[in-house]
Design a protein around this motif. Structure first.
Motif, PDB file in Angstrom:
ATOM      1  N   PHE A   1       0.844  -1.197   0.000  1.00  0.00           N
ATOM      2  CA  PHE A   1       0.000   0.000   0.000  1.00  0.00           C
ATOM      3  C   PHE A   1       0.877   1.243   0.000  1.00  0.00           C
ATOM      4  O   PHE A   1       1.967   1.258   0.577  1.00  0.00           O
ATOM      5  CB  PHE A   1      -0.899   0.030   1.239  1.00  0.00           C
ATOM      6  N   GLU A   2       0.385   2.290  -0.651  1.00  0.00           N
ATOM      7  CA  GLU A   2       1.044   3.586  -0.639  1.00  0.00           C
ATOM      8  C   GLU A   2       0.117   4.613   0.017  1.00  0.00           C
ATOM      9  O   GLU A   2      -1.112   4.521  -0.111  1.00  0.00           O
ATOM     10  CB  GLU A   2       1.382   4.050  -2.063  1.00  0.00           C
ATOM     11  N   ILE A   3       0.707   5.583   0.699  1.00  0.00           N
ATOM     12  CA  ILE A   3      -0.098   6.637   1.324  1.00  0.00           C
ATOM     13  C   ILE A   3      -0.632   7.560   0.231  1.00  0.00           C
ATOM     14  O   ILE A   3       0.132   8.176  -0.510  1.00  0.00           O
ATOM     15  CB  ILE A   3       0.728   7.441   2.347  1.00  0.00           C
ATOM     16  N   GLU A   4      -1.953   7.625   0.123  1.00  0.00           N
ATOM     17  CA  GLU A   4      -2.594   8.455  -0.894  1.00  0.00           C
ATOM     18  C   GLU A   4      -2.958   9.836  -0.359  1.00  0.00           C
ATOM     19  O   GLU A   4      -2.829  10.848  -1.040  1.00  0.00           O
ATOM     20  CB  GLU A   4      -3.858   7.771  -1.405  1.00  0.00           C
ATOM     21  N   ARG A   5      -3.424   9.887   0.893  1.00  0.00           N
ATOM     22  CA  ARG A   5      -3.833  11.159   1.466  1.00  0.00           C
ATOM     23  C   ARG A   5      -3.758  11.099   2.982  1.00  0.00           C
ATOM     24  O   ARG A   5      -3.980  10.057   3.583  1.00  0.00           O
ATOM     25  CB  ARG A   5      -5.263  11.519   1.030  1.00  0.00           C
ATOM     26  N   GLN A   6      -3.431  12.220   3.587  1.00  0.00           N
ATOM     27  CA  GLN A   6      -3.420  12.347   5.032  1.00  0.00           C
ATOM     28  C   GLN A   6      -4.464  13.388   5.427  1.00  0.00           C
ATOM     29  O   GLN A   6      -4.529  14.453   4.819  1.00  0.00           O
ATOM     30  CB  GLN A   6      -2.036  12.779   5.524  1.00  0.00           C
ATOM     31  N   THR A   7      -5.295  13.064   6.396  1.00  0.00           N
ATOM     32  CA  THR A   7      -6.336  13.983   6.848  1.00  0.00           C
ATOM     33  C   THR A   7      -6.105  14.320   8.312  1.00  0.00           C
ATOM     34  O   THR A   7      -5.902  13.432   9.129  1.00  0.00           O
ATOM     35  CB  THR A   7      -7.730  13.360   6.679  1.00  0.00           C
ATOM     36  N   MET A   8      -6.143  15.613   8.606  1.00  0.00           N
ATOM     37  CA  MET A   8      -5.909  16.075   9.967  1.00  0.00           C
ATOM     38  C   MET A   8      -7.146  16.806  10.479  1.00  0.00           C
ATOM     39  O   MET A   8      -7.636  17.755   9.848  1.00  0.00           O
ATOM     40  CB  MET A   8      -4.692  17.007  10.011  1.00  0.00           C
TER      41      MET A   8
END
Length: 278
Positions: free
Chosen positions: A97-104
């Motif tokens: 898996f690759e990190i697609e988006r980070q939500t804060m």
């Protein structure tokens, strides 16, 4: 949960004494098959009891989920992980898996909000309430901000077009302010939009033209929003009331989070969206 996914399925791992020691649940979110160009299988949950971890059980459970991709016609696999769960992130990265988006998720407390409301815009800029009838004047600014947003979308707005913004401003509970040059009232330099809820405010969008950044315009817009969210509803004129906490959600937060940290917003939660091909 089953009403949200179609199809929806799971696998369990059973130990020698017939007790369940692990499970995985996955499905295709309803509506995504037609609203998205790809069909993503979402891993809703996967876990193994502590006594049986590090034996390859989670890897085998994921392999079973992966094997269903052909059956359900999935072209990719997605999973959302809490940013603090380093072990889970490591596991999925090991499964390619690759990190697609980070939500804060952040929150500006009433105390911090009170400090922000004291911010004054630079002398050449006026901050005032924004109404749906004025959106036409915002077109140039919206185009400028939309181009940036297309590269780095930090918000959850459906779109940043005059039509979309007009629709948002007409919804009950919406609070919006614009920043305008004193000597040119037809040239807005910033906009902020929020929603008033019973116990909090939710910041939907804030943006400032790049030529007017780092001058305090964004902070002044946020201060106006915080003040308006605390006003009593249904009074004429509105009366000041207790300030509400303001919830803020940003995606791929660098460097946007720097602005919110400077005004005193605190991080509540970080989530990671990861994806891999089927």
């Amino acid at each position: 949960m089953e009403a949200t996914y179609d199809p929806f399925f799971g696998f369990v791992a059973v130990s020698a004494d017939s007790s369940v020691c692990g499970a995985a649940v996955a499905g295709i979110a309803r509506g995504t098959a037609t609203s998205r160009p790809t069909r993503a299988l979402q891993v809703v949950w996967i876990g193994v009891t502590p006594a049986f971890r590090r034996r390859g059980i989670a890897r085998e459970l994921f392999a079973r989920v992966h094997g269903e991709c052909v059956v359900v016609g999935a072209t990719s696999i997605e999973v959302t992980v809490d940013g603090g769960e380093a072990e889970a992130i490591s596991f999925f990265r090991a499964q390619q898996f690759e990190i697609e988006r980070q939500t804060m998720d952040m929150v500006l407390s009433p105390d911090r909000g009170q400090q922000v409301t004291a911010t004054r815009a630079p002398g050449s800029v006026e901050i005032r309430a924004l109404h749906a009838t004025e959106v036409g004047v915002l077109t140039g600014l919206l185009i400028h901000l939309a181009v940036e947003r297309a590269v780095d979308p930090h918000d959850d707005l459906e779109a940043l077009t005059p039509t979309a913004v007009t629709s948002i401003l007409r919804r009950p509970g919406t609070v919006a302010y614009g920043a305008w040059e004193h000597d040119d009232p037809t040239s807005p330099v910033g906009v902020a939009i929020a929603v008033r809820r019973a116990d909090e405010g939710v910041l939907r969008f804030i943006g400032v033209h790049e030529d007017s950044r780092r001058l305090g315009v964004g902070r002044a817009l946020l201060g106006a929003i915080v003040s308006a969210l605390g006003e009593a509803v249904g009074t004429a004129p509105s009366l000041p009331g207790p300030l509400r906490p303001v919830a803020i959600r940003i995606h791929d937060p660098e460097p946007v989070q720097v602005f919110f940290r400077k005004v005193g917003a605190e991080i509540v939660r970080v989530r990671m969206d990861l994806v891999r091909g089927a």
